[in-house]
Design an enzyme around this catalytic site. Structure first.
Site, PDB file in Angstrom:
ATOM      1  N   ASP A 119      21.144  51.119   8.418  1.00 54.93           N
ATOM      2  CA  ASP A 119      20.066  50.120   8.537  1.00 54.93           C
ATOM      3  C   ASP A 119      20.313  49.107   9.663  1.00 54.93           C
ATOM      4  O   ASP A 119      19.824  49.299  10.770  1.00 54.93           O
ATOM      5  CB  ASP A 119      19.847  49.409   7.195  1.00 54.93           C
ATOM      6  CG  ASP A 119      18.417  48.900   7.008  1.00 54.93           C
ATOM      7  OD1 ASP A 119      17.575  49.177   7.871  1.00 54.93           O
ATOM      8  OD2 ASP A 119      18.142  48.242   5.981  1.00 54.93           O
ATOM      9  N   GLU A 132      11.501  49.478  -0.775  1.00 54.74           N
ATOM     10  CA  GLU A 132      12.776  48.752  -0.656  1.00 54.74           C
ATOM     11  C   GLU A 132      12.638  47.538  -1.576  1.00 54.74           C
ATOM     12  O   GLU A 132      13.251  47.490  -2.637  1.00 54.74           O
ATOM     13  CB  GLU A 132      13.018  48.335   0.805  1.00 54.74           C
ATOM     14  CG  GLU A 132      14.286  47.496   1.019  1.00 54.74           C
ATOM     15  CD  GLU A 132      14.428  46.921   2.437  1.00 54.74           C
ATOM     16  OE1 GLU A 132      13.427  46.909   3.184  1.00 54.74           O
ATOM     17  OE2 GLU A 132      15.544  46.482   2.790  1.00 54.74           O
ATOM     18  N   HIS A 183       8.927  52.293   6.149  1.00 51.73           N
ATOM     19  CA  HIS A 183       9.702  51.627   5.102  1.00 51.73           C
ATOM     20  C   HIS A 183       8.773  51.445   3.896  1.00 51.73           C
ATOM     21  O   HIS A 183       7.654  50.935   4.044  1.00 51.73           O
ATOM     22  CB  HIS A 183      10.154  50.241   5.556  1.00 51.73           C
ATOM     23  CG  HIS A 183      11.315  50.235   6.489  1.00 51.73           C
ATOM     24  ND1 HIS A 183      11.331  50.920   7.670  1.00 51.73           N
ATOM     25  CD2 HIS A 183      12.523  49.610   6.406  1.00 51.73           C
ATOM     26  CE1 HIS A 183      12.492  50.718   8.279  1.00 51.73           C
ATOM     27  NE2 HIS A 183      13.235  49.921   7.539  1.00 51.73           N
TER      28      HIS A 183
END
Ligand code: HPA
Ligand code: ZN
Length: 332
Positions: free
Chosen positions: A275, A197, A194
């Site tokens: 997600d 974001e 990740h």
């Protein structure tokens, strides 16, 4: 358009299995395991799903995962997700799991892992859905803690395709986990992370350069850095975008403000995912439908996301080509 999305074969590459735990099953498991649960009703749980950022969500997400105790609990949650995949024509999925969320509560690694893996096998048998498992490290914990969970995972190495990095992004850059990811690659794992974001474009650079990732999870903040966009396009680097998540966690104010179409227009290899669908208001088709509607996407743009999803998966060239041919047939 809705009908086209429903028929479209899709791969999901950004899905946290603990984020697929629906409040109804959460309650059932709390009861089954005699857990004194913080929330007293399904309605109370649902009311708590108002988030103003990633951390707000994570606090509730870890609380919810506390009802998972036995192998069957992990299996039931995973099978419930596969049922949704079947309904949404997700024919391949690469599932994140967070072992530390469970081992830190005294649950054995194999208890959770066997539940996930057995469900993957049954989904292939029952629905013909293929899958891979991706083990994520919680980045708010130390690199040393990550090494400990890697040790636990090594006996199951053949059944884990890749490792990832999730949890609280800001303040926990990819560089914190460079040594751990070096070791994971030595052991034969692919890597994803990740990045971008809530965190800045620098975190995406670090994920590429230090963790040598095959995909960036989210990555929507890449547009703030032109040089980065150039590189991502050149390397066809996948960005596993999660539109409903981004709205719920206020990365964008409304779906109309989402940059998904801009990412595609720049030639970036972006694709839609769910997600944590139990928390963010929808599974794959809902994500595709709401994004396509708000951004006024064409059929070709919608299909591009699905093509990108297979291209970016860890499937073989042959399997990718078969699914992509099915998508192209729908466009004619
Ligand atoms: N971001 C970071 N960590 C997470 C998420 C997310 O959206 N979902 C579960 N863990
Ligand atoms: Zn995520």
């Amino acid at each position: 358009m809705k009908e086209f999305i429903e028929k479209l074969p899709k791969a999901e590459l950004h899905l946290h299995i603990e984020g697929s735990l629906e409040p109804e099953l959460m309650f059932e498991l709390a009861k089954r395991n005699n857990i004194d649960f913080k929330f007293k009703s399904v309605e109370e749980v649902k009311k708590a799903y108002e988030f103003s950022n990633l951390q707000d969500f994570l606090d509730i997400y870890y609380e919810g995962a506390g009802v998972l105790i036995k192998e069957k609990d992990f299996y039931d949650m995973t099978m419930a997700y596969f049922k949704k995949c079947h309904e949404d024509r997700v024919v391949h999925t690469e599932i994140f799991f967070d072992p530390q969320t469970h081992t830190d509560r005294g649950i054995a690694f194999e208890t959770c892992f066997n539940g996930f893996h057995r469900a993957c096998e049954d989904a292939k048998k029952n629905y013909g859905i293929t899958s891979h498992l991706i083990m994520c490290f919680l980045r708010h914990l130390s690199e040393e803690e990550g090494f400990k969970v890697l040790e636990m995972a090594l006996p199951f190495k053949d059944k884990i395709k890749a490792v990832g990095l999730d949890s609280s992004e800001v303040g926990h850059p990819p560089s914190k986990f460079k040594n751990l990811f070096d070791k994971c690659r030595e052991e034969g794992f692919l890597t994803v992370a990740h990045a971008g974001e809530e965190g800045p474009p620098e975190y995406i650079w670090e994920a590429l350069d230090l963790l040598k990732v095959s995909r960036i999870d989210h990555g929507v903040r890449c547009l703030e850095d032109e040089k980065l966009v150039e590189r991502l396009v050149k390397e066809k680097m996948p960005l596993t975008v999660c539109p409903l998540s981004n709205i719920k966690l206020r990365v964008f104010n409304t779906m109309k403000d989402h940059n998904f179409k801009d990412l595609l227009a720049k030639g970036l290899n972006a694709l839609i995912n769910s997600d944590d669908p139990a928390y963010f208001g929808g599974y794959m088709n809902q994500n595709y439908i709401e994004t396509a509607q708000a951004l006024d996407m064409t059929k070709e743009e919608i299909a591009q996301s699905a093509i990108n999803s297979f291209e970016s998966s860890f499937l073989s060239r042959e399997e990718k080509d078969k699914h992509i041919a099915d998508i192209k047939a729908l466009l004619n």
